[in-house]
Motif scaffolding. Structure first.
Motif, PDB file in Angstrom:
ATOM      1  N   CYS A 162       0.843  -1.212   0.000  1.00 22.78           N
ATOM      2  CA  CYS A 162       0.000   0.000   0.000  1.00 22.78           C
ATOM      3  C   CYS A 162       0.875   1.258   0.000  1.00 22.78           C
ATOM      4  CB  CYS A 162      -0.927   0.002   1.219  1.00 22.78           C
ATOM      5  SG  CYS A 162      -2.253  -1.212   1.111  1.00 22.78           S
ATOM      6  N   ALA A 163       1.944   1.262   0.779  1.00 22.34           N
ATOM      7  CA  ALA A 163       2.847   2.419   0.817  1.00 22.34           C
ATOM      8  C   ALA A 163       3.531   2.607  -0.534  1.00 22.34           C
ATOM      9  CB  ALA A 163       3.885   2.235   1.920  1.00 22.34           C
ATOM     10  N   LEU A 164       3.889   1.512  -1.193  1.00 19.02           N
ATOM     11  CA  LEU A 164       4.519   1.593  -2.511  1.00 19.02           C
ATOM     12  C   LEU A 164       3.553   2.190  -3.532  1.00 19.02           C
ATOM     13  CD1 LEU A 164       7.025   0.862  -4.210  1.00 19.02           C
ATOM     14  CD2 LEU A 164       5.931  -1.330  -4.660  1.00 19.02           C
ATOM     15  N   VAL A 165       2.313   1.736  -3.519  1.00 20.43           N
ATOM     16  CA  VAL A 165       1.302   2.288  -4.434  1.00 20.43           C
ATOM     17  C   VAL A 165       1.075   3.765  -4.129  1.00 20.43           C
ATOM     18  CG1 VAL A 165      -1.151   2.182  -5.046  1.00 20.43           C
ATOM     19  CG2 VAL A 165       0.192   0.086  -4.888  1.00 20.43           C
ATOM     20  N   PHE A 166       0.989   4.107  -2.846  1.00 21.35           N
ATOM     21  CA  PHE A 166       0.790   5.513  -2.469  1.00 21.35           C
ATOM     22  C   PHE A 166       1.960   6.374  -2.941  1.00 21.35           C
ATOM     23  CE2 PHE A 166       1.484   8.973   0.580  1.00 21.35           C
ATOM     24  CZ  PHE A 166       0.301   9.672   0.387  1.00 21.35           C
ATOM     25  N   ALA A 167       3.181   5.868  -2.830  1.00 25.70           N
ATOM     26  CA  ALA A 167       4.360   6.632  -3.268  1.00 25.70           C
ATOM     27  C   ALA A 167       4.322   6.854  -4.776  1.00 25.70           C
ATOM     28  CB  ALA A 167       5.635   5.897  -2.866  1.00 25.70           C
ATOM     29  N   MET A 168       3.935   5.838  -5.529  1.00 29.20           N
ATOM     30  CA  MET A 168       3.861   6.003  -6.985  1.00 29.20           C
ATOM     31  C   MET A 168       2.770   7.008  -7.364  1.00 29.20           C
ATOM     32  SD  MET A 168       4.670   2.298  -8.673  1.00 29.20           S
ATOM     33  CE  MET A 168       3.509   1.313  -7.774  1.00 29.20           C
ATOM     34  N   VAL A 169       1.635   6.933  -6.706  1.00 30.35           N
ATOM     35  CA  VAL A 169       0.555   7.883  -6.984  1.00 30.35           C
ATOM     36  C   VAL A 169       0.992   9.292  -6.594  1.00 30.35           C
ATOM     37  CG1 VAL A 169      -1.778   8.555  -6.282  1.00 30.35           C
ATOM     38  CG2 VAL A 169      -1.286   6.184  -6.850  1.00 30.35           C
ATOM     39  N   ALA A 170       1.703   9.425  -5.481  1.00 32.24           N
ATOM     40  CA  ALA A 170       2.159  10.741  -5.036  1.00 32.24           C
ATOM     41  C   ALA A 170       3.131  11.347  -6.053  1.00 32.24           C
ATOM     42  CB  ALA A 170       2.822  10.632  -3.662  1.00 32.24           C
ATOM     43  N   VAL A 171       4.015  10.532  -6.632  1.00 31.44           N
ATOM     44  CA  VAL A 171       4.951  11.036  -7.644  1.00 31.44           C
ATOM     45  C   VAL A 171       4.182  11.533  -8.858  1.00 31.44           C
ATOM     46  CG1 VAL A 171       6.742  10.304  -9.283  1.00 31.44           C
ATOM     47  CG2 VAL A 171       6.923   9.681  -6.876  1.00 31.44           C
TER      48      VAL A 171
END
Length: 136
Positions: A82-91
């Motif tokens: 979930c944190a990885l997906v959130f980081a990609m969306v944030a970028v």
């Protein structure tokens, strides 16, 4: 005759009776008497219908904790994903916002330049109109 005394002593009266009255089922192969002692204990308490019955030895601490550790490991893996997906969306969101800001700055520069050009054109026309006026 050798009597096996595992749990409690056998009364002498019983030994005497068995020696005097051997039966076919009690006669041992070597001609002696085989004595089998039964122990009767109080009946265990009844278990209500539908209740879980624990059988076997009690679980060790490791056996009780390991399923919870597997659950915690699975939770950590899920939270990491979930944190990885959130980081990609944030970028992606930061890149889109930067593009929108850049587009806004370019639009403001174009509008400013156009307004400056319009003002310069208006001044030039005013000067041209004044100079025509003076000639007459």
């Amino acid at each position: 005759m050798e009597i096996e005394r595992r749990h409690s002593p056998v009364p002498d009266e019983l030994l005497g009776y068995l020696r005097a009255n051997p039966s076919a089922a009690q006669a041992a192969a070597d001609g002696g008497v085989h004595v089998h002692v039964h122990h009767h204990y109080a009946a265990p308490p009844t278990v209500p219908a539908g209740a879980a019955v624990h059988q076997g030895p009690e679980k060790t601490v490791a056996e009780r904790v390991i399923p919870w550790l597997y659950t915690a490991l699975l939770a950590c893996v899920v939270l990491t994903l979930c944190a990885l997906v959130f980081a990609m969306v944030a970028v992606v969101v930061v890149a889109v916002l930067a593009a929108v800001i850049l587009l806004g700055l370019v639009a403001a520069h174009v509008i400013n330049s156009h307004a400056g050009a319009v003002e310069a054109k208006a001044k030039a026309e005013a000067l041209a109109a004044r100079s025509k006026h003076r000639r007459r």
